[in-house]
Motif scaffolding. Structure first.
Motif, PDB file in Angstrom:
ATOM      1  N   ILE A  88     -15.612  -2.125 -13.099  1.00  0.00           N
ATOM      2  CA  ILE A  88     -14.999  -1.398 -11.995  1.00  0.00           C
ATOM      3  C   ILE A  88     -13.512  -1.713 -11.962  1.00  0.00           C
ATOM      4  O   ILE A  88     -13.107  -2.868 -12.120  1.00  0.00           O
ATOM      5  CB  ILE A  88     -15.646  -1.788 -10.642  1.00  0.00           C
ATOM      6  CG1 ILE A  88     -17.151  -1.462 -10.654  1.00  0.00           C
ATOM      7  CG2 ILE A  88     -14.974  -1.070  -9.483  1.00  0.00           C
ATOM      8  CD1 ILE A  88     -17.891  -1.939  -9.417  1.00  0.00           C
ATOM      9  N   GLN A  89     -12.708  -0.699 -11.741  1.00  0.00           N
ATOM     10  CA  GLN A  89     -11.256  -0.853 -11.727  1.00  0.00           C
ATOM     11  C   GLN A  89     -10.696  -0.313 -10.414  1.00  0.00           C
ATOM     12  O   GLN A  89     -11.245   0.616  -9.818  1.00  0.00           O
ATOM     13  CB  GLN A  89     -10.642  -0.082 -12.905  1.00  0.00           C
ATOM     14  CG  GLN A  89      -9.155  -0.264 -13.095  1.00  0.00           C
ATOM     15  CD  GLN A  89      -8.804  -1.636 -13.654  1.00  0.00           C
ATOM     16  OE1 GLN A  89      -9.681  -2.344 -14.155  1.00  0.00           O
ATOM     17  NE2 GLN A  89      -7.541  -2.004 -13.574  1.00  0.00           N
ATOM     18  N   GLY A  90      -9.580  -0.901  -9.964  1.00  0.00           N
ATOM     19  CA  GLY A  90      -8.916  -0.413  -8.769  1.00  0.00           C
ATOM     20  C   GLY A  90      -8.025   0.784  -9.074  1.00  0.00           C
ATOM     21  O   GLY A  90      -7.615   1.013 -10.215  1.00  0.00           O
ATOM     22  N   LEU A  91      -7.730   1.551  -8.020  1.00  0.00           N
ATOM     23  CA  LEU A  91      -6.918   2.754  -8.189  1.00  0.00           C
ATOM     24  C   LEU A  91      -5.988   2.908  -6.986  1.00  0.00           C
ATOM     25  O   LEU A  91      -6.434   2.840  -5.834  1.00  0.00           O
ATOM     26  CB  LEU A  91      -7.810   3.993  -8.318  1.00  0.00           C
ATOM     27  CG  LEU A  91      -7.132   5.302  -8.708  1.00  0.00           C
ATOM     28  CD1 LEU A  91      -6.603   5.223 -10.141  1.00  0.00           C
ATOM     29  CD2 LEU A  91      -8.106   6.465  -8.577  1.00  0.00           C
ATOM     30  N   LEU A  92      -4.707   3.099  -7.263  1.00  0.00           N
ATOM     31  CA  LEU A  92      -3.713   3.392  -6.233  1.00  0.00           C
ATOM     32  C   LEU A  92      -3.371   4.870  -6.302  1.00  0.00           C
ATOM     33  O   LEU A  92      -3.110   5.405  -7.386  1.00  0.00           O
ATOM     34  CB  LEU A  92      -2.448   2.553  -6.462  1.00  0.00           C
ATOM     35  CG  LEU A  92      -1.240   2.846  -5.556  1.00  0.00           C
ATOM     36  CD1 LEU A  92      -1.560   2.493  -4.110  1.00  0.00           C
ATOM     37  CD2 LEU A  92      -0.012   2.100  -6.043  1.00  0.00           C
ATOM     38  N   ILE A  93      -3.392   5.540  -5.149  1.00  0.00           N
ATOM     39  CA  ILE A  93      -3.098   6.975  -5.080  1.00  0.00           C
ATOM     40  C   ILE A  93      -1.952   7.155  -4.086  1.00  0.00           C
ATOM     41  O   ILE A  93      -2.142   7.018  -2.872  1.00  0.00           O
ATOM     42  CB  ILE A  93      -4.329   7.784  -4.631  1.00  0.00           C
ATOM     43  CG1 ILE A  93      -5.549   7.396  -5.480  1.00  0.00           C
ATOM     44  CG2 ILE A  93      -4.060   9.273  -4.720  1.00  0.00           C
ATOM     45  CD1 ILE A  93      -6.872   7.770  -4.859  1.00  0.00           C
ATOM     46  N   GLU A  94      -0.764   7.433  -4.589  1.00  0.00           N
ATOM     47  CA  GLU A  94       0.432   7.504  -3.752  1.00  0.00           C
ATOM     48  C   GLU A  94       0.824   8.945  -3.454  1.00  0.00           C
ATOM     49  O   GLU A  94       0.741   9.820  -4.318  1.00  0.00           O
ATOM     50  CB  GLU A  94       1.599   6.796  -4.435  1.00  0.00           C
ATOM     51  CG  GLU A  94       1.394   5.303  -4.625  1.00  0.00           C
ATOM     52  CD  GLU A  94       2.573   4.644  -5.293  1.00  0.00           C
ATOM     53  OE1 GLU A  94       3.144   3.704  -4.696  1.00  0.00           O
ATOM     54  OE2 GLU A  94       2.926   5.062  -6.412  1.00  0.00           O
ATOM     55  N   GLY A  95       1.262   9.164  -2.204  1.00  0.00           N
ATOM     56  CA  GLY A  95       1.747  10.480  -1.786  1.00  0.00           C
ATOM     57  C   GLY A  95       2.293  10.384  -0.378  1.00  0.00           C
ATOM     58  O   GLY A  95       1.974   9.445   0.359  1.00  0.00           O
ATOM     59  N   ASN A  96       3.094  11.348   0.022  1.00  0.00           N
ATOM     60  CA  ASN A  96       3.704  11.352   1.356  1.00  0.00           C
ATOM     61  C   ASN A  96       2.886  12.240   2.285  1.00  0.00           C
ATOM     62  O   ASN A  96       3.014  13.467   2.250  1.00  0.00           O
ATOM     63  CB  ASN A  96       5.149  11.832   1.274  1.00  0.00           C
ATOM     64  CG  ASN A  96       5.870  11.714   2.612  1.00  0.00           C
ATOM     65  OD1 ASN A  96       5.263  11.373   3.629  1.00  0.00           O
ATOM     66  ND2 ASN A  96       7.154  12.002   2.620  1.00  0.00           N
ATOM     67  N   PHE A  97       2.076  11.601   3.132  1.00  0.00           N
ATOM     68  CA  PHE A  97       1.195  12.343   4.029  1.00  0.00           C
ATOM     69  C   PHE A  97       1.609  12.190   5.486  1.00  0.00           C
ATOM     70  O   PHE A  97       0.782  12.248   6.389  1.00  0.00           O
ATOM     71  CB  PHE A  97      -0.253  11.891   3.827  1.00  0.00           C
ATOM     72  CG  PHE A  97      -0.808  12.294   2.493  1.00  0.00           C
ATOM     73  CD1 PHE A  97      -1.384  13.535   2.316  1.00  0.00           C
ATOM     74  CD2 PHE A  97      -0.708  11.444   1.406  1.00  0.00           C
ATOM     75  CE1 PHE A  97      -1.881  13.918   1.078  1.00  0.00           C
ATOM     76  CE2 PHE A  97      -1.197  11.811   0.164  1.00  0.00           C
ATOM     77  CZ  PHE A  97      -1.782  13.059   0.004  1.00  0.00           C
ATOM     78  N   LEU A  98       2.918  11.993   5.708  1.00  0.00           N
ATOM     79  CA  LEU A  98       3.424  11.816   7.062  1.00  0.00           C
ATOM     80  C   LEU A  98       3.113  13.026   7.937  1.00  0.00           C
ATOM     81  O   LEU A  98       2.792  12.884   9.121  1.00  0.00           O
ATOM     82  CB  LEU A  98       4.934  11.566   7.021  1.00  0.00           C
ATOM     83  CG  LEU A  98       5.621  11.303   8.370  1.00  0.00           C
ATOM     84  CD1 LEU A  98       5.041  10.064   9.032  1.00  0.00           C
ATOM     85  CD2 LEU A  98       7.124  11.162   8.168  1.00  0.00           C
ATOM     86  N   PHE A  99       3.178  14.224   7.356  1.00  0.00           N
ATOM     87  CA  PHE A  99       2.974  15.448   8.139  1.00  0.00           C
ATOM     88  C   PHE A  99       1.693  16.183   7.735  1.00  0.00           C
ATOM     89  O   PHE A  99       1.493  17.331   8.117  1.00  0.00           O
ATOM     90  CB  PHE A  99       4.174  16.384   7.976  1.00  0.00           C
ATOM     91  CG  PHE A  99       5.480  15.757   8.383  1.00  0.00           C
ATOM     92  CD1 PHE A  99       5.751  15.530   9.721  1.00  0.00           C
ATOM     93  CD2 PHE A  99       6.413  15.375   7.430  1.00  0.00           C
ATOM     94  CE1 PHE A  99       6.947  14.944  10.113  1.00  0.00           C
ATOM     95  CE2 PHE A  99       7.605  14.786   7.804  1.00  0.00           C
ATOM     96  CZ  PHE A  99       7.877  14.563   9.153  1.00  0.00           C
ATOM     97  N   ASP A 100       0.845  15.525   6.975  1.00  0.00           N
ATOM     98  CA  ASP A 100      -0.393  16.159   6.514  1.00  0.00           C
ATOM     99  C   ASP A 100      -1.482  15.093   6.477  1.00  0.00           C
ATOM    100  O   ASP A 100      -1.663  14.421   5.466  1.00  0.00           O
ATOM    101  CB  ASP A 100      -0.193  16.766   5.126  1.00  0.00           C
ATOM    102  CG  ASP A 100      -1.368  17.640   4.696  1.00  0.00           C
ATOM    103  OD1 ASP A 100      -2.385  17.669   5.419  1.00  0.00           O
ATOM    104  OD2 ASP A 100      -1.274  18.284   3.638  1.00  0.00           O
ATOM    105  N   PRO A 101      -2.215  14.892   7.590  1.00  0.00           N
ATOM    106  CA  PRO A 101      -3.220  13.822   7.660  1.00  0.00           C
ATOM    107  C   PRO A 101      -4.203  13.890   6.499  1.00  0.00           C
ATOM    108  O   PRO A 101      -4.617  14.966   6.068  1.00  0.00           O
ATOM    109  CB  PRO A 101      -3.915  14.086   9.003  1.00  0.00           C
ATOM    110  CG  PRO A 101      -2.893  14.795   9.818  1.00  0.00           C
ATOM    111  CD  PRO A 101      -2.123  15.647   8.838  1.00  0.00           C
ATOM    112  N   LEU A 102      -4.563  12.707   6.018  1.00  0.00           N
ATOM    113  CA  LEU A 102      -5.365  12.564   4.800  1.00  0.00           C
ATOM    114  C   LEU A 102      -6.714  11.964   5.130  1.00  0.00           C
ATOM    115  O   LEU A 102      -6.834  11.133   6.029  1.00  0.00           O
ATOM    116  CB  LEU A 102      -4.605  11.662   3.817  1.00  0.00           C
ATOM    117  CG  LEU A 102      -5.227  11.367   2.460  1.00  0.00           C
ATOM    118  CD1 LEU A 102      -5.260  12.632   1.613  1.00  0.00           C
ATOM    119  CD2 LEU A 102      -4.429  10.277   1.753  1.00  0.00           C
TER     120      LEU A 102
END
Length: 258
Positions: A88-102
């Motif tokens: 099992i490996q970790g995963l980082l998912i980056e993005g700007n969701f300040l105005f778009d709830p995730l």
């Protein structure tokens, strides 16, 4: 060979369970331990209940961190002591969701749109407005590392991480609580168990965030029974331990929150 028909009779998820029976037969045939893909919680529980008593085999589960919902199963012979280090490996998912709830489901759909199979992805969780993290198979992490994707109009970038660098979701300590309710309705018991208003519980039912025994539930008015378990996204779970009628025709409810 295993008694396949008996093991699959009346299964809630016969297709998923068939794959695990195939895995068990492979281990018996080759004498080599083998890992399953990531499994949903209900399939994992059903598999362990049905296959856990097979005399020649042992099963271990791991989801990459304590309390993981989606986990992989390791199947090996009882007289074998395999290296239990989970693939099992970790995963980082980056993005700007300040105005778009995730939501975690948004992340999952985006990763699948990038070409990875659903059963190679474990739990995913949101980290504020900057994206999320999760776990997946090493092959999926390699395929996603450095790649760009999108959640709706927001661009995301994926990066493979060691498990120890992940910031895991908050783990809640297990505790038992009691409450007295006018009925055994789902919304009443969930409200007491999760510490939320009944109106919020109804909203969570409508949006699919609240599940009953890992399945979708459509009616907040549904009556619960002993043994029922409620799962609320990002809030843990509540299990009904006992229901006792009081002298005033109300219900004393004992719950386990985790």
């Amino acid at each position: 060979m295993l008694p396949r028909e008996d093991l699959l009779a009346g299964a809630q998820n016969p297709e998923g369970l068939t794959l695990l029976v195939d895995l068990a037969e492979q281990v018996l045939r080759t004498w080599q331990p083998a890992w399953s893909p990531f499994l949903s919680a209900p399939l994992r529980e059903e598999a362990l209940a049905r296959l856990g008593s097979l005399s020649e085999l042992t099963w271990m589960s791991d989801g990459g961190y304590p309390g993981a919902e989606r986990q992989r199963l390791l199947c090996h012979r009882r007289d074998d002591s395999p290296d239990a280090e989970p693939p099992i490996q970790g995963l980082l998912i980056e993005g700007n969701f300040l105005f778009d709830p995730l939501s975690p489901d948004d992340l999952r759909e985006a990763l699948q749109a990038m070409g990875v199979d659903a059963d190679t992805i474990g739990d995913l969780w949101v980290r504020g407005d900057r994206g999320g993290q999760g776990v997946c198979t090493p092959n999926a992490a390699e395929a996603l590392h450095g790649r760009l994707g999108a959640v709706r109009e927001v661009e995301i970038r994926c990066e493979s991480l060691p498990l120890e660098q992940l910031q895991h979701p908050v783990q809640r300590s297990v505790r038992t609580l009691q409450t007295v309710e006018a009925s055994c309705r789902l919304d009443a018991i969930a409200s007491a168990g999760f510490g939320l208003s009944r109106a919020k519980i109804v909203t969570h039912v409508k949006t699919g965030r609240l599940r009953l025994n890992w399945g979708n539930v459509r009616q907040a008015s549904r009556e619960l029974v002993v043994g029922d378990r409620l799962q609320l996204q990002d809030r843990g779970s509540v299990e009904v331990l006992s229901l006792t009628r009081t002298k005033r025709e109300r219900w004393r409810v004992e719950l386990r929150r985790s």
